[in-house]
Design an enzyme around this catalytic site. Structure first.
Site, mmCIF file in Angstrom:
data_model
loop_
_atom_site.group_PDB
_atom_site.id
_atom_site.type_symbol
_atom_site.label_atom_id
_atom_site.label_comp_id
_atom_site.label_asym_id
_atom_site.label_seq_id
_atom_site.Cartn_x
_atom_site.Cartn_y
_atom_site.Cartn_z
ATOM 1 N N TYR A 10 0.802 -1.220 0.000
ATOM 2 C CA TYR A 10 0.000 0.000 0.000
ATOM 3 C C TYR A 10 0.841 1.278 0.000
ATOM 4 O O TYR A 10 0.296 2.375 0.080
ATOM 5 C CB TYR A 10 -0.944 0.003 1.198
ATOM 6 C CG TYR A 10 -2.064 -1.019 1.101
ATOM 7 C CD1 TYR A 10 -2.096 -1.968 0.086
ATOM 8 C CD2 TYR A 10 -3.088 -1.047 2.033
ATOM 9 C CE1 TYR A 10 -3.098 -2.903 -0.001
ATOM 10 C CE2 TYR A 10 -4.115 -1.984 1.955
ATOM 11 C CZ TYR A 10 -4.111 -2.914 0.940
ATOM 12 O OH TYR A 10 -5.112 -3.836 0.849
ATOM 13 N N LYS A 63 3.168 -15.191 4.955
ATOM 14 C CA LYS A 63 3.319 -16.118 3.830
ATOM 15 C C LYS A 63 4.812 -16.313 3.564
ATOM 16 O O LYS A 63 5.297 -16.236 2.429
ATOM 17 C CB LYS A 63 2.599 -15.571 2.597
ATOM 18 C CG LYS A 63 2.453 -16.572 1.452
ATOM 19 C CD LYS A 63 1.553 -17.741 1.779
ATOM 20 C CE LYS A 63 1.369 -18.638 0.542
ATOM 21 N NZ LYS A 63 0.615 -19.874 0.875
ATOM 22 N N ASP A 85 -3.256 -18.102 3.832
ATOM 23 C CA ASP A 85 -4.358 -18.832 3.216
ATOM 24 C C ASP A 85 -5.044 -19.760 4.212
ATOM 25 O O ASP A 85 -6.279 -19.872 4.246
ATOM 26 C CB ASP A 85 -3.886 -19.612 1.988
ATOM 27 C CG ASP A 85 -2.562 -20.324 2.189
ATOM 28 O OD1 ASP A 85 -1.909 -20.104 3.226
ATOM 29 O OD2 ASP A 85 -2.169 -21.107 1.289
ATOM 30 N N ASP A 126 -5.925 -6.343 5.818
ATOM 31 C CA ASP A 126 -7.098 -5.764 5.159
ATOM 32 C C ASP A 126 -8.082 -6.867 4.776
ATOM 33 O O ASP A 126 -9.293 -6.776 5.031
ATOM 34 C CB ASP A 126 -6.626 -5.002 3.922
ATOM 35 C CG ASP A 126 -7.697 -4.110 3.314
ATOM 36 O OD1 ASP A 126 -8.831 -4.070 3.844
ATOM 37 O OD2 ASP A 126 -7.403 -3.446 2.309
#
Length: 332
Positions: free
Chosen positions: A116, A168, A201, A225
């Site tokens: 972002y 991740k 995930d 988010d």
């Protein structure tokens, strides 16, 4: 004490009008100053976050923000004003609580970096788009420490004191690898808490199917988010979800639902998320009694079946607002 109110775009002005009315009843001594920001302001003036708005935000004790309608395509000169406010004021911690049936969890999201930061470019004559992801040791450490302090506070009120570190790092070995490494270093300072790791995930799947297994989740900006929006399903959906953006001595409170242009102006927007922002704001400025009054009013009106269509009711924004203000008056 000064509060800067920024209604923004779409349903923002509709729900923030209700929130501001409740704030005036509960804390009449506060000075409330309204400012403008958003896509409509950009179209009119060429800037989405005017300097006058930024100046009022800097002066304020807290900010109450509505919503912005950002385009989904590149527009020269446009930057999301809420992202810009978070970065300019260093509001590094986004706190998203979800409370529902057997669910009481908080997503703690880093708020100033990751994808972002807005460093994107086209290469190969427009055939390739590249976005830079920035993860720093300093930002990772302070967001994980924020999550740990929150988990320790919640533990004192009967919560399990568990922090789930989401990343991740099995694929993003450098960027998420740094986040994971720093998170585990910070965790070592909190032996009274329990820590676990989840790949993002897997965390998303478990959050959707078994949200009660979580207490405090801490993660990077984009993952946070997404995960916080999944979590809010278990608390009644976007229409009731509120968030705080916290920095050192600064705070901005905003509903999660966005500008919702499809229902703007129809008088059916749910003001509950904006009102929950006022609850959080009042708690943050040290007025828990006023916060509890509003929390009780929101609960009573929802229990009476006075709800907007997004949560299964037929009431208008105005009808919900009037009932909540009547509840507040009855408490006096």
């Amino acid at each position: 004490m000064q509060i800067c109110v920024i209604p923004g775009d779409g349903i923002g002005p509709e729900v923030i009008a209700v929130a501001t009315a409740a704030l005036r009843v509960l804390a009449p001594d506060l000075t409330i100053k309204e400012a403008e920001a958003g896509w409509a302001v950009f179209q009119r003036t060429g800037t989405a976050l005017p300097e006058t708005t930024l100046a009022l935000a800097r002066e304020a004790t807290a900010i109450l923000f509505g919503a912005v309608a950002s385009p989904s395509h590149p527009v020269p000169g446009y930057r999301s004003p809420i992202v810009e406010l978070r970065r300019t004021l260093d509001l590094y911690a986004n706190i998203r609580p979800t409370v529902g049936n057997e669910v009481d969890l908080v997503v703690v999201r880093e708020n100033t970096e990751d994808l972002y930061i807005g460093r994107e470019r086209l290469e190969d004559d427009g055939a390739t788009a590249i976005a830079e992801r920035v993860i720093t040791r300093a930002a990772s450490a302070r967001i994980v420490r924020t999550a740990c302090e929150l988990a320790r506070t919640r533990q004192a009120y009967g919560h399990p004191g568990k922090v789930t570190i989401v990343h991740k790092a099995n694929v993003l070995r450098v960027s998420d690898g740094l986040f994971r490494t720093v998170a585990l270093e910070v965790a070592a300072d909190y032996p009274e808490l329990t820590f676990e790791e989840r790949l993002v995930d897997v965390a998303a799947m478990q959050l959707a199917a078994q949200p009660q297994r979580f207490d405090v989740i801490v993660t990077t900006n984009m993952f946070g988010d997404i995960l916080s929006d999944i979590a809010c399903i278990h608390g009644g959906g976007l229409g009731v979800a509120a968030s705080s953006n916290l920095g050192h001595g600064r705070a901005l409170f905003e509903p999660v639902h966005g500008a919702a242009p499809d229902i703007a102006g129809r008088g059916i927007a749910n003001p509950t998320a904006a009102l929950n922002c006022v609850v959080m704001l009042l708690d943050w400025i040290g007025r828990p009694h006023a916060a509890e009054r509003l929390r009780s009013a929101i609960t009573a009106v929802a229990a009476a079946g006075i709800r907007t269509p997004d949560v299964g009711g037929q009431a208008t924004t105005r009808e919900v607002a009037d009932e909540i203000l009547n509840q507040l008056s009855a408490q006096m």
